[in-house]
Motif scaffolding. Structure first.
Motif, PDB file in Angstrom:
ATOM      1  N   PRO A  16      -3.304  -4.575   6.482  1.00 32.41           N
ATOM      2  CA  PRO A  16      -3.637  -3.383   5.955  1.00 32.41           C
ATOM      3  C   PRO A  16      -3.419  -3.200   4.336  1.00 32.41           C
ATOM      4  O   PRO A  16      -2.479  -3.868   3.802  1.00 32.41           O
ATOM      5  N   THR A  17      -4.426  -2.696   3.672  1.00 33.22           N
ATOM      6  CA  THR A  17      -4.234  -2.359   2.220  1.00 33.22           C
ATOM      7  C   THR A  17      -4.313  -0.761   2.103  1.00 33.22           C
ATOM      8  O   THR A  17      -5.155  -0.076   2.598  1.00 33.22           O
ATOM      9  N   PHE A  18      -3.312  -0.215   1.561  1.00 33.38           N
ATOM     10  CA  PHE A  18      -3.517   1.302   1.001  1.00 33.38           C
ATOM     11  C   PHE A  18      -4.219   1.460  -0.303  1.00 33.38           C
ATOM     12  O   PHE A  18      -4.076   0.615  -1.245  1.00 33.38           O
ATOM     13  N   TYR A  19      -5.133   2.549  -0.322  1.00 35.06           N
ATOM     14  CA  TYR A  19      -5.439   2.799  -1.730  1.00 35.06           C
ATOM     15  C   TYR A  19      -5.564   4.166  -1.968  1.00 35.06           C
ATOM     16  O   TYR A  19      -5.378   4.967  -1.086  1.00 35.06           O
ATOM     17  N   SER A  20      -5.504   4.508  -3.390  1.00 40.77           N
ATOM     18  CA  SER A  20      -5.471   5.910  -3.832  1.00 40.77           C
ATOM     19  C   SER A  20      -6.993   6.108  -4.074  1.00 40.77           C
ATOM     20  O   SER A  20      -7.861   5.432  -4.987  1.00 40.77           O
ATOM     21  N   THR A  80      -0.621  -4.212  -0.435  1.00 43.22           N
ATOM     22  CA  THR A  80      -1.082  -4.943   0.680  1.00 43.22           C
ATOM     23  C   THR A  80       0.050  -5.564   1.567  1.00 43.22           C
ATOM     24  O   THR A  80       1.145  -5.841   0.755  1.00 43.22           O
ATOM     25  N   ALA A  81      -0.001  -5.435   2.990  1.00 42.35           N
ATOM     26  CA  ALA A  81       0.942  -6.143   3.753  1.00 42.35           C
ATOM     27  C   ALA A  81       1.019  -7.566   3.440  1.00 42.35           C
ATOM     28  O   ALA A  81       0.177  -8.115   3.134  1.00 42.35           O
ATOM     29  N   PRO A  82       2.188  -8.298   3.531  1.00 43.08           N
ATOM     30  CA  PRO A  82       2.600  -9.517   3.146  1.00 43.08           C
ATOM     31  C   PRO A  82       1.672 -10.571   3.930  1.00 43.08           C
ATOM     32  O   PRO A  82       1.159 -10.151   4.889  1.00 43.08           O
ATOM     33  N   LYS A  83       1.547 -11.700   3.461  1.00 44.24           N
ATOM     34  CA  LYS A  83       0.636 -12.735   3.788  1.00 44.24           C
ATOM     35  C   LYS A  83       1.233 -12.936   5.320  1.00 44.24           C
ATOM     36  O   LYS A  83       0.101 -13.302   6.269  1.00 44.24           O
ATOM     37  N   TRP A  84       2.344 -13.046   5.545  1.00 46.12           N
ATOM     38  CA  TRP A  84       2.738 -13.544   7.096  1.00 46.12           C
ATOM     39  C   TRP A  84       2.427 -12.225   8.228  1.00 46.12           C
ATOM     40  O   TRP A  84       2.204 -12.604   9.292  1.00 46.12           O
ATOM     41  N   ALA A  85       1.987 -11.080   7.756  1.00 52.67           N
ATOM     42  CA  ALA A  85       1.482 -10.228   8.555  1.00 52.67           C
ATOM     43  C   ALA A  85      -0.075 -10.059   8.888  1.00 52.67           C
ATOM     44  O   ALA A  85      -0.591  -9.303   9.676  1.00 52.67           O
ATOM     45  N   GLU A  86      -0.754 -11.042   8.085  1.00 57.70           N
ATOM     46  CA  GLU A  86      -2.034 -11.062   8.298  1.00 57.70           C
ATOM     47  C   GLU A  86      -2.447 -11.548   9.761  1.00 57.70           C
ATOM     48  O   GLU A  86      -1.779 -12.448  10.412  1.00 57.70           O
ATOM     49  N   ARG A  90       5.362   5.189  -3.115  1.00 61.08           N
ATOM     50  CA  ARG A  90       4.239   6.299  -3.177  1.00 61.08           C
ATOM     51  C   ARG A  90       3.289   5.762  -4.469  1.00 61.08           C
ATOM     52  O   ARG A  90       2.258   5.876  -4.162  1.00 61.08           O
ATOM     53  N   SER A  91       3.824   5.324  -5.398  1.00 60.31           N
ATOM     54  CA  SER A  91       3.232   4.948  -6.636  1.00 60.31           C
ATOM     55  C   SER A  91       2.417   3.600  -6.414  1.00 60.31           C
ATOM     56  O   SER A  91       1.699   3.077  -7.111  1.00 60.31           O
ATOM     57  N   GLY A  92       2.627   2.821  -5.434  1.00 58.54           N
ATOM     58  CA  GLY A  92       2.245   1.531  -5.232  1.00 58.54           C
ATOM     59  C   GLY A  92       3.507   0.441  -5.311  1.00 58.54           C
ATOM     60  O   GLY A  92       4.399   0.779  -5.892  1.00 58.54           O
ATOM     61  N   GLY A  93       3.133  -0.607  -4.781  1.00 58.34           N
ATOM     62  CA  GLY A  93       4.114  -1.669  -4.822  1.00 58.34           C
ATOM     63  C   GLY A  93       4.217  -2.696  -3.390  1.00 58.34           C
ATOM     64  O   GLY A  93       3.418  -2.397  -2.557  1.00 58.34           O
ATOM     65  N   GLU A  94       5.300  -3.190  -3.137  1.00 56.16           N
ATOM     66  CA  GLU A  94       5.803  -3.930  -2.031  1.00 56.16           C
ATOM     67  C   GLU A  94       5.695  -3.286  -0.926  1.00 56.16           C
ATOM     68  O   GLU A  94       6.363  -2.214  -0.832  1.00 56.16           O
ATOM     69  N   MET A  95       4.841  -3.691   0.245  1.00 57.49           N
ATOM     70  CA  MET A  95       5.121  -3.106   1.473  1.00 57.49           C
ATOM     71  C   MET A  95       6.284  -3.716   2.270  1.00 57.49           C
ATOM     72  O   MET A  95       6.554  -5.106   2.195  1.00 57.49           O
ATOM     73  N   ARG A  96       7.135  -2.982   2.904  1.00 56.32           N
ATOM     74  CA  ARG A  96       8.463  -3.587   3.485  1.00 56.32           C
ATOM     75  C   ARG A  96       8.552  -3.037   4.947  1.00 56.32           C
ATOM     76  O   ARG A  96       8.227  -1.983   5.206  1.00 56.32           O
ATOM     77  N   LEU A  97       8.904  -4.070   5.766  1.00 54.56           N
ATOM     78  CA  LEU A  97       9.084  -3.692   7.187  1.00 54.56           C
ATOM     79  C   LEU A  97      10.393  -3.340   7.362  1.00 54.56           C
ATOM     80  O   LEU A  97      11.372  -3.966   6.847  1.00 54.56           O
TER      81      LEU A  97
END
Length: 372
Positions: free
Chosen positions: A102-106, A119-125, A168-175
């Motif tokens: 997943p990638t989140f967009y505004s 965007t979710a990290p590469k290992w989550a692909e 909320r402003s964007g950045g690293e996705m974290r599990l």
């Protein structure tokens, strides 16, 4: 009266037998009469010559114009995206489909511009294995749940639910954490942000999870019995104060639901076929009505199947929602992420007729001045 001529039958014995036979006959008379009365009862009414007409509701997008926005289903150079939540009055949160990580967009509703937030990290692909389920936002965070299946050697080959977060402003996705074990994916879930915690409710489980780290707290089940005043209704589901139930079926009549308070007061019937509890104790996402036991299901060419309706308890009006699926008589309506300011008023969205845009109905934008 002559007595029987038999050497072994005395007058006394014969009289006793006659009395017993008379008693049995008297006992049978009421039963015989009751059978006669039942047989003479009128037959049940049959199918009427003219069936009730299925009403044609006004489009919800016309009824609540200020609550409707349109967003593109695909931006130039970007993969297909769908609504997830509203970040502000002029900014929608969009997410890619489950066919990729997943990638989140505004999405800027005024200018139409699209900006990637993370965007979710590469290992989550993975392919078709990461499904975003519920999304919630606060002033600083975006959190979401995902139904996940990955083919690691230690995986039992079943899906589970994870909780993720990002700025909320964007950045690293974290599990953040797993919410269920293997093979435990609820039919639907609900997510909100309260302070620094995420609160999640599944079908049978509920947790309060510190987003900054720490153990999750198991919450009591939200399961509840239908109030005593509503026991005559089937499938009753309640919110804070209001409930929705199904009245006894009436053949050859339009299907209906009953909306009323938990104590049985302020009862009203709604022409619809099924649905859950009222969202925010106000809005009902219901199935369109049809004539009960009408196997022909005579709908118009424009609406060949029951179209979902949005019911507003405050105005007692219903509007048509949903887009007709291609090569099908079914309609699609999806529920998007919830806003922290009004966590029980999710987005409703569906495809436009040309499949190039999403029609988004933001329930939090519908004025509540008519509600008491």
């Amino acid at each position: 009266m002559l007595l029987p001529e038999h050497p072994n039958v005395t007058a006394k014995t014969w009289c006793a037998s006659l009395c017993r036979a008379t008693s049995i006959l008297l006992m049978l008379i009421p039963f015989t009469l009751s059978c006669t009365i039942q047989d003479a009862s009128p037959p049940l009414p049959g199918r009427p010559q003219v069936s009730p007409e299925v009403p044609e509701f006004e489009l919800a997008a016309n009824m609540w114009r200020d609550a409707v926005v349109t967003v593109r289903a695909k931006a130039k150079g970007k993969p297909p995206i769908k609504p997830a939540a509203m970040l502000s009055e002029d900014e929608a949160l969009m997410v890619t489909s489950s066919e990729m990580r997943p990638t989140f967009y505004s999405y800027d509703l005024r200018a139409g511009g699209v900006r990637a937030l993370g965007t979710a990290p590469k290992w989550a692909e993975c392919s078709l294995c990461f499904e975003v389920m519920s999304v919630a936002t606060s002033e600083t965070r975006i959190v979401w749940t995902a139904g996940v299946y990955r083919s690691e050697p230690w995986n039992a080959g079943k899906r589970h639910v994870e909780l993720w977060t990002m700025p909320r402003s964007g950045g690293e996705m974290r599990l953040v954490t797993w919410l269920t074990g293997h093979g435990e994916v609820p039919f639907k879930d609900k997510l909100s942000i309260i302070g620094d915690d995420a609160v999640w409710h599944g079908d049978r489980q509920a947790y309060r999870v510190p987003l900054g780290g720490g153990p999750a707290q198991r919450l009591p089940s939200a399961a509840q019995m239908a109030p005593e005043a509503l026991r005559e209704l089937d499938g009753t589901q309640c919110g804070r104060e209001w409930c929705v139930g199904i009245p006894p079926n009436r053949l050859h009549e339009l299907t209906k639901l009953v909306v009323l308070r938990k104590d049985g007061t302020e009862r009203r019937e709604v022409v619809a076929s099924y649905g859950g509890p009222l969202m925010n104790d106000r809005f009902g996402l219901f199935g369109g009505p049809y004539v009960n036991d009408n196997k022909e299901m005579n709908y118009t060419a424009r609406h060949p199947a029951p179209q979902p309706v949005l019911y507003d308890r405050c105005t007692e009006k219903s509007g048509r929602i949903g887009g007709l699926l291609e090569d099908s008589a079914a309609y699609d309506v999806f529920t998007g992420g919830e806003r922290a300011a009004s966590p029980e008023e999710p987005l409703l969205y569906w495809n436009s007729s040309d499949r190039k845009s999403w029609i988004v109905l933001d329930l939090s934008r519908i004025p509540d001045s008519s509600c008491t």
